[in-house]
Design a protein around this motif. Structure first.
Motif, PDB file in Angstrom:
ATOM      1  N   THR A 202       4.685   1.368  11.403  1.00  0.00           N
ATOM      2  CA  THR A 202       4.541   2.462  10.443  1.00  0.00           C
ATOM      3  C   THR A 202       4.998   3.760  11.089  1.00  0.00           C
ATOM      4  O   THR A 202       4.648   4.050  12.235  1.00  0.00           O
ATOM      5  CB  THR A 202       3.076   2.608   9.996  1.00  0.00           C
ATOM      6  OG1 THR A 202       2.661   1.395   9.354  1.00  0.00           O
ATOM      7  CG2 THR A 202       2.918   3.767   9.016  1.00  0.00           C
ATOM      8  N   SER A 204       5.296   8.012  10.413  1.00  0.00           N
ATOM      9  CA  SER A 204       4.896   9.161   9.597  1.00  0.00           C
ATOM     10  C   SER A 204       5.897  10.285   9.801  1.00  0.00           C
ATOM     11  O   SER A 204       6.279  10.583  10.940  1.00  0.00           O
ATOM     12  CB  SER A 204       3.492   9.626   9.987  1.00  0.00           C
ATOM     13  OG  SER A 204       2.538   8.612   9.767  1.00  0.00           O
ATOM     14  N   SER A 206       6.543  14.323   9.012  1.00  0.00           N
ATOM     15  CA  SER A 206       5.936  15.588   8.594  1.00  0.00           C
ATOM     16  C   SER A 206       6.956  16.702   8.716  1.00  0.00           C
ATOM     17  O   SER A 206       7.760  16.715   9.655  1.00  0.00           O
ATOM     18  CB  SER A 206       4.704  15.908   9.453  1.00  0.00           C
ATOM     19  OG  SER A 206       3.741  14.895   9.369  1.00  0.00           O
ATOM     20  N   VAL A 231       5.549   6.917   5.880  1.00  0.00           N
ATOM     21  CA  VAL A 231       4.575   7.813   5.246  1.00  0.00           C
ATOM     22  C   VAL A 231       5.109   9.234   5.391  1.00  0.00           C
ATOM     23  O   VAL A 231       5.243   9.744   6.503  1.00  0.00           O
ATOM     24  CB  VAL A 231       3.189   7.688   5.916  1.00  0.00           C
ATOM     25  CG1 VAL A 231       2.197   8.621   5.223  1.00  0.00           C
ATOM     26  CG2 VAL A 231       2.695   6.248   5.888  1.00  0.00           C
ATOM     27  N   ASP A 233       4.772  13.262   4.488  1.00  0.00           N
ATOM     28  CA  ASP A 233       3.887  14.330   4.050  1.00  0.00           C
ATOM     29  C   ASP A 233       4.718  15.401   3.345  1.00  0.00           C
ATOM     30  O   ASP A 233       5.444  16.153   3.989  1.00  0.00           O
ATOM     31  CB  ASP A 233       3.155  14.930   5.245  1.00  0.00           C
ATOM     32  CG  ASP A 233       2.217  16.064   4.846  1.00  0.00           C
ATOM     33  OD1 ASP A 233       2.032  16.270   3.637  1.00  0.00           O
ATOM     34  OD2 ASP A 233       1.682  16.748   5.739  1.00  0.00           O
TER      35      ASP A 233
END
Length: 247
Positions: A202, A204, A206, A231, A233
């Protein structure tokens, strides 16, 4: 002594505003240093917590040894750096401590395939992926691109962008930032950011600036059965739509 692969780093004289986006990032406060240039060691700064973000190309290259004929076992050599990266933040692919070890001969990181190792002395074991991915932790690094498709993609800079894999963060800036005058309004940028992200894990993403209203991601060289969970943001912007293309 250089073997079959030799890394050559960038000329430090290239590190100026005319080449790429230049930002100083503070690892401890995770905040931008307001003055872009006064924290440069050339101006007397010796703070080890300041990352001089600039042209990230040499730190984001990948030589993949499929059969182990170069490394002795299947794996990859990633990035050109004169010294080992810092954890968790650095301008380097998000290489985990344990499967990826700094090699001073390569002046880069050697990452083993099918490894479940983890160096808890560099990063807490709570970040270790469980279960271990099929090809090991960071055993299958693949080129990944995050791209703004907004009309201002060549004029607005929302970097740095964070790519976080298992607690290891790659801090990336725009690869192009130049202009034909000394004013902000005539700068030309390329709001496209790339790194290496591993299959079976996974990641992320940002953004420190206002996110693009339209964006696109690429994972072009991954195998047909490879999977990656992303993921992103978007800073609480509602009503996002996602369109996936099989190509």
């Amino acid at each position: 002594s250089d073997g079959l692969t030799k890394f050559t780093g960038m000329d430090t004289a290239w590190r100026n505003e005319a080449d790429c986006d230049t930002i100083n990032w503070n690892r401890t406060s995770a905040m931008l240093v307001v003055n872009k240039f006064s924290d440069n060691p050339a101006f007397g700064n010796t703070d080890p917590n300041i990352i001089e973000l600039n042209c990230p190309g040499p730190a984001h290259i990948n030589f993949r040894d499929e059969d182990g004929s170069i490394l002795g076992a299947p794996g990859s050599i990633l990035g050109q750096q004169d010294q080992a990266r810092s954890y968790p933040y650095d301008q380097q692919s998000p290489l985990p401590p344990g499967p990826c070890l700094y090699n001073s001969v390569w002046t880069g990181y050697q990452c083993a395939m099918n490894s479940s190792a983890w160096d808890a002395g560099k990063l807490s074991a709570t970040f270790k992926p469980v279960p271990t991915p099929t090809l090991g932790i960071f055993g299958d690094p693949q080129h990944f691109v995050f791209e703004s498709l907004d009309s201002d993609t060549e004029s607005r800079d929302f970097s740095p962008v964070f790519f976080n894999v298992s607690g290891v963060v790659d801090v990336v800036v725009a690869a192009q930032d130049h202009g034909w005058c000394f004013a902000y309004t005539c700068q030309k940028r390329l709001s496209t950011f790339w790194t290496y992200l591993p299959s079976g894990q996974t990641a992320s993403i940002s953004l420190t600036g206002s996110p693009p209203t339209i964006s696109r991601v690429h994972w072009p060289y991954a195998g047909p059965t490879a999977e990656l969970i992303i993921v992103i943001d978007f800073q609480s912007i509602p009503n996002r739509r996602f369109v996936w293309s099989p190509s």
